[in-house]
Design a protein around this motif. Structure first.
Motif, short mmCIF file in Angstrom:
data_model
loop_
_atom_site.label_atom_id
_atom_site.label_comp_id
_atom_site.label_asym_id
_atom_site.label_seq_id
_atom_site.Cartn_x
_atom_site.Cartn_y
_atom_site.Cartn_z
N LEU A 103 -15.73 -58.38 -39.42
CA LEU A 103 -15.37 -59.65 -39.79
C LEU A 103 -16.24 -60.69 -40.43
CD1 LEU A 103 -12.09 -60.94 -37.75
CD2 LEU A 103 -12.65 -61.08 -40.55
N ILE A 104 -17.14 -60.77 -39.73
CA ILE A 104 -18.36 -61.88 -39.99
C ILE A 104 -18.90 -61.46 -41.34
CG2 ILE A 104 -20.74 -62.72 -39.09
CD1 ILE A 104 -19.64 -62.40 -36.49
N LYS A 105 -19.20 -60.02 -41.53
CA LYS A 105 -19.75 -59.46 -42.55
C LYS A 105 -18.84 -59.91 -44.02
CE LYS A 105 -22.33 -55.67 -41.10
NZ LYS A 105 -21.62 -54.60 -40.05
N GLU A 106 -17.77 -59.51 -43.72
CA GLU A 106 -16.82 -59.41 -44.64
C GLU A 106 -16.56 -61.02 -45.22
OE1 GLU A 106 -12.89 -57.76 -44.15
OE2 GLU A 106 -12.46 -58.24 -46.09
N ILE A 107 -16.66 -61.96 -44.39
CA ILE A 107 -16.26 -63.33 -44.63
C ILE A 107 -17.51 -63.90 -45.24
CG2 ILE A 107 -15.77 -65.75 -43.52
CD1 ILE A 107 -14.37 -64.34 -41.17
N LYS A 108 -18.65 -63.49 -44.73
CA LYS A 108 -19.82 -63.90 -45.69
C LYS A 108 -20.04 -63.39 -46.74
CE LYS A 108 -22.89 -66.65 -45.00
NZ LYS A 108 -22.95 -67.94 -44.53
N ASP A 109 -19.64 -62.23 -47.03
CA ASP A 109 -19.59 -61.52 -48.50
C ASP A 109 -18.74 -62.40 -49.35
OD1 ASP A 109 -21.36 -59.80 -47.94
OD2 ASP A 109 -20.07 -58.22 -47.81
N LEU A 110 -17.47 -62.80 -48.84
CA LEU A 110 -16.67 -63.61 -49.87
C LEU A 110 -17.06 -65.08 -49.83
CD1 LEU A 110 -13.23 -62.24 -48.10
CD2 LEU A 110 -13.94 -61.88 -50.57
N TYR A 111 -17.24 -65.75 -48.88
CA TYR A 111 -17.85 -67.05 -48.77
C TYR A 111 -19.27 -67.32 -48.47
CZ TYR A 111 -12.73 -67.17 -49.15
OH TYR A 111 -11.49 -67.03 -49.53
N PRO A 112 -20.21 -66.98 -49.29
CA PRO A 112 -21.81 -67.15 -48.75
C PRO A 112 -22.21 -68.73 -48.43
CG PRO A 112 -21.40 -66.14 -51.03
CD PRO A 112 -20.13 -66.50 -50.68
N ALA A 158 -26.16 -61.89 -35.84
CA ALA A 158 -27.17 -62.35 -36.88
C ALA A 158 -27.34 -61.54 -37.86
CB ALA A 158 -28.50 -62.71 -36.32
N ASN A 159 -27.25 -60.24 -37.27
CA ASN A 159 -27.22 -59.10 -38.49
C ASN A 159 -25.98 -59.08 -39.19
OD1 ASN A 159 -28.74 -56.78 -39.61
ND2 ASN A 159 -27.10 -55.55 -38.42
N ALA A 160 -24.89 -59.29 -38.74
CA ALA A 160 -23.72 -59.46 -39.45
C ALA A 160 -23.73 -60.57 -40.35
CB ALA A 160 -22.61 -59.42 -38.58
N GLY A 161 -24.41 -61.46 -40.33
CA GLY A 161 -24.57 -62.62 -41.30
C GLY A 161 -24.16 -63.88 -40.69
N ALA A 162 -24.26 -64.25 -39.44
CA ALA A 162 -23.88 -65.50 -38.74
C ALA A 162 -24.87 -66.42 -39.24
CB ALA A 162 -23.83 -65.20 -37.42
N ASP A 163 -24.58 -67.59 -39.46
CA ASP A 163 -25.46 -68.74 -39.96
C ASP A 163 -25.94 -69.57 -38.62
OD1 ASP A 163 -25.35 -68.74 -42.96
OD2 ASP A 163 -23.23 -68.90 -42.41
N ILE A 164 -25.07 -69.29 -37.54
CA ILE A 164 -25.28 -70.50 -36.42
C ILE A 164 -24.77 -69.65 -35.20
CG2 ILE A 164 -24.79 -72.66 -35.26
CD1 ILE A 164 -23.89 -73.82 -37.77
N ILE A 165 -25.68 -69.29 -34.26
CA ILE A 165 -25.43 -68.53 -32.95
C ILE A 165 -25.27 -69.70 -32.05
CG2 ILE A 165 -26.13 -67.18 -31.09
CD1 ILE A 165 -26.02 -65.54 -33.83
N GLY A 166 -23.79 -69.29 -31.44
CA GLY A 166 -23.45 -70.54 -30.51
C GLY A 166 -23.45 -69.98 -29.07
N PRO A 167 -24.49 -70.10 -28.16
CA PRO A 167 -24.36 -69.68 -26.87
C PRO A 167 -23.54 -70.48 -25.80
CG PRO A 167 -26.65 -69.57 -27.65
CD PRO A 167 -25.82 -70.66 -28.73
N SER A 168 -22.51 -70.02 -25.64
CA SER A 168 -21.57 -71.05 -24.71
C SER A 168 -21.46 -70.51 -23.31
CB SER A 168 -20.29 -70.77 -25.32
OG SER A 168 -19.66 -69.39 -25.33
N ASP A 169 -22.38 -69.85 -22.83
CA ASP A 169 -22.51 -69.45 -21.43
C ASP A 169 -23.09 -70.00 -20.18
OD1 ASP A 169 -24.67 -68.28 -23.35
OD2 ASP A 169 -25.54 -67.92 -21.27
N MET A 170 -23.99 -70.84 -20.85
CA MET A 170 -24.95 -71.93 -19.57
C MET A 170 -25.75 -70.87 -18.53
SD MET A 170 -24.25 -74.87 -20.50
CE MET A 170 -24.61 -75.86 -19.22
N MET A 171 -26.13 -69.99 -19.09
CA MET A 171 -27.07 -69.04 -18.30
C MET A 171 -28.54 -69.75 -18.55
SD MET A 171 -25.41 -66.58 -16.85
CE MET A 171 -23.59 -67.26 -17.05
N ASP A 172 -29.16 -69.84 -17.70
CA ASP A 172 -30.44 -70.27 -17.70
C ASP A 172 -31.48 -69.57 -18.59
OD1 ASP A 172 -29.84 -72.42 -15.91
OD2 ASP A 172 -30.63 -71.51 -14.24
N GLY A 173 -32.07 -70.27 -19.30
CA GLY A 173 -33.55 -69.61 -20.44
C GLY A 173 -32.45 -68.80 -21.44
N ARG A 174 -31.27 -68.93 -21.74
CA ARG A 174 -30.91 -68.24 -22.82
C ARG A 174 -31.37 -68.59 -24.13
NH1 ARG A 174 -27.96 -72.66 -22.46
NH2 ARG A 174 -25.75 -73.09 -23.56
#
Ligand code: PBG
Length: 327
Positions: A103-112, A158-174
């Protein structure tokens, strides 16, 4: 008494109030969190979040067309995962067959130009419903073991085309692990918006219903932050900056404006705030009862985030706000 100081002078007419306004809302301030469904034709309303849906590919793509036409600049996507694909390691999160990545790939292609933010945490993929890997014997959330999965998930997104990675897990050092992996694999422009100050909040209830992702046992208090504490927010945010975060998030929103203000005044990175599912549900419920005026409460809440110092706002009201700001 002779009056000399009259603050009301600056409030006497609409135009002078406009000239004196310290803050404003723009459509470009908003990031719309959206829920994806694995069934391409699905469209299910989330009962505790009226007006928000889990949508399969076909509805989501159609929906985005209208949202983009209305000025939407950024989305944050969350996946609903089939129960039989969940496991203790969250391995579907980086599986090549993951529909979310397609889905990420497809959306990125449609709306760069549309910014796509993703969610990095195990909970939507975990049979235990936790953001990290659970040790079977002790029930502990294993920090460093979880980082290995978070790294793979981030690279897949990132490989699929995400612009912003959002780590929401709160592990230390992520943040460090993810930043290093992105640099190593040459995703040098992929940004990280860290959920730096994410509290163990009861305001996430409707979200967990939406994704069927509530913890099967225990709670999230060993990784999400204690709502009684403020200073730890600055500690976590400084660590994330040192580890390479580009943008720092505070979550939830309205009950944590002091945290937004603290980070905005002490750090130079842009601050984002997440008006979470429970906040959305409360405003919706009160307005359905006719007890508050939805539009003005939504805009007032959003303005309070800006006043506290946030540069950007994740809000389920984004769809409505795009319209409010146009009229
Ligand atoms: C999970 C995640 C949660 C939210 C965003 N990512 C829930 C949680 O931490 O349990 C909550 C968002 C909302 O309530 O709107 N990694």
């Amino acid at each position: 008494m002779k009056q000399l100081k009259r603050p009301r002078r600056l409030r006497n007419s609409k135009f002078i109030r406009e000239l004196c306004a310290e803050n404003s809302l723009r459509v470009s301030d908003f990031i719309y969190p959206m829920f994806c469904h694995f069934d391409i034709d699905a469209k299910e309303e989330i009962s505790s979040m009226p007006g928000q849906f889990r949508q399969g590919r076909n509805h989501l793509i159609k929906d985005l067309k209208e949202l983009v036409a209305n000025g939407l600049h950024a989305i944050c996507l969350f996946p609903l995962v089939e129960e039989n694909l969940k496991d203790s390691q969250g391995s579907y999160s980086f599986n090549e067959a993951n529909y979310y990545l397609d889905l990420i790939k497809e959306i990125k292609d449609l709306y760069p130009e549309l910014l796509i933010m993703t969610d990095v945490a195990l909970d939507p993929y975990s049979s235990d419903g936790h953001d990290g890997i659970v040790d079977k014997k002790s029930g502990k959330i294993l920090n460093d073991e979880s980082l290995i999965v978070l790294e793979k998930m981030s690279l897949a997104q990132a490989n699929a085309g995400a612009d912003i990675i959002g780590p929401s897990d709160m592990m230390d050092g992520r943040i460090r692990v993810i930043r290093e992996a992105l640099e190593r694999e040459n995703f040098i422009d992929t940004m990280i918006m860290s959920y730096s100050a994410k509290y163990a909040s009861s305001y996430y209830g409707p979200f967990r219903e939406a994704l069927n992702s509530a913890p099967k046992s225990g709670d999230k208090k060993t990784y999400q932050m204690d709502p009684r504490n403020l200073k730890v927010a600055l500690k976590e945010a400084r660590l994330d900056v040192a580890e390479g975060a580009d943008i720092l998030m505070v979550k939830p929103g309205l009950p944590y404006l002091d945290v937004v203000s603290l980070l905005a005044r002490n750090l130079t990175q842009p601050i984002s705030v997440y008006q979470v599912s429970g906040e959305y549900a409360m405003i919706k419920a009160a307005s359905e009862k006719g007890w508050i005026d939805e539009e003005s409460v939504v805009l007032e809440s959003a303005m309070s985030f800006k006043r506290a110092g946030a540069s950007m706002i994740l809000s389920y009201f984004t769809r409505d706000i795009l319209k409010y700001l146009q009229s």
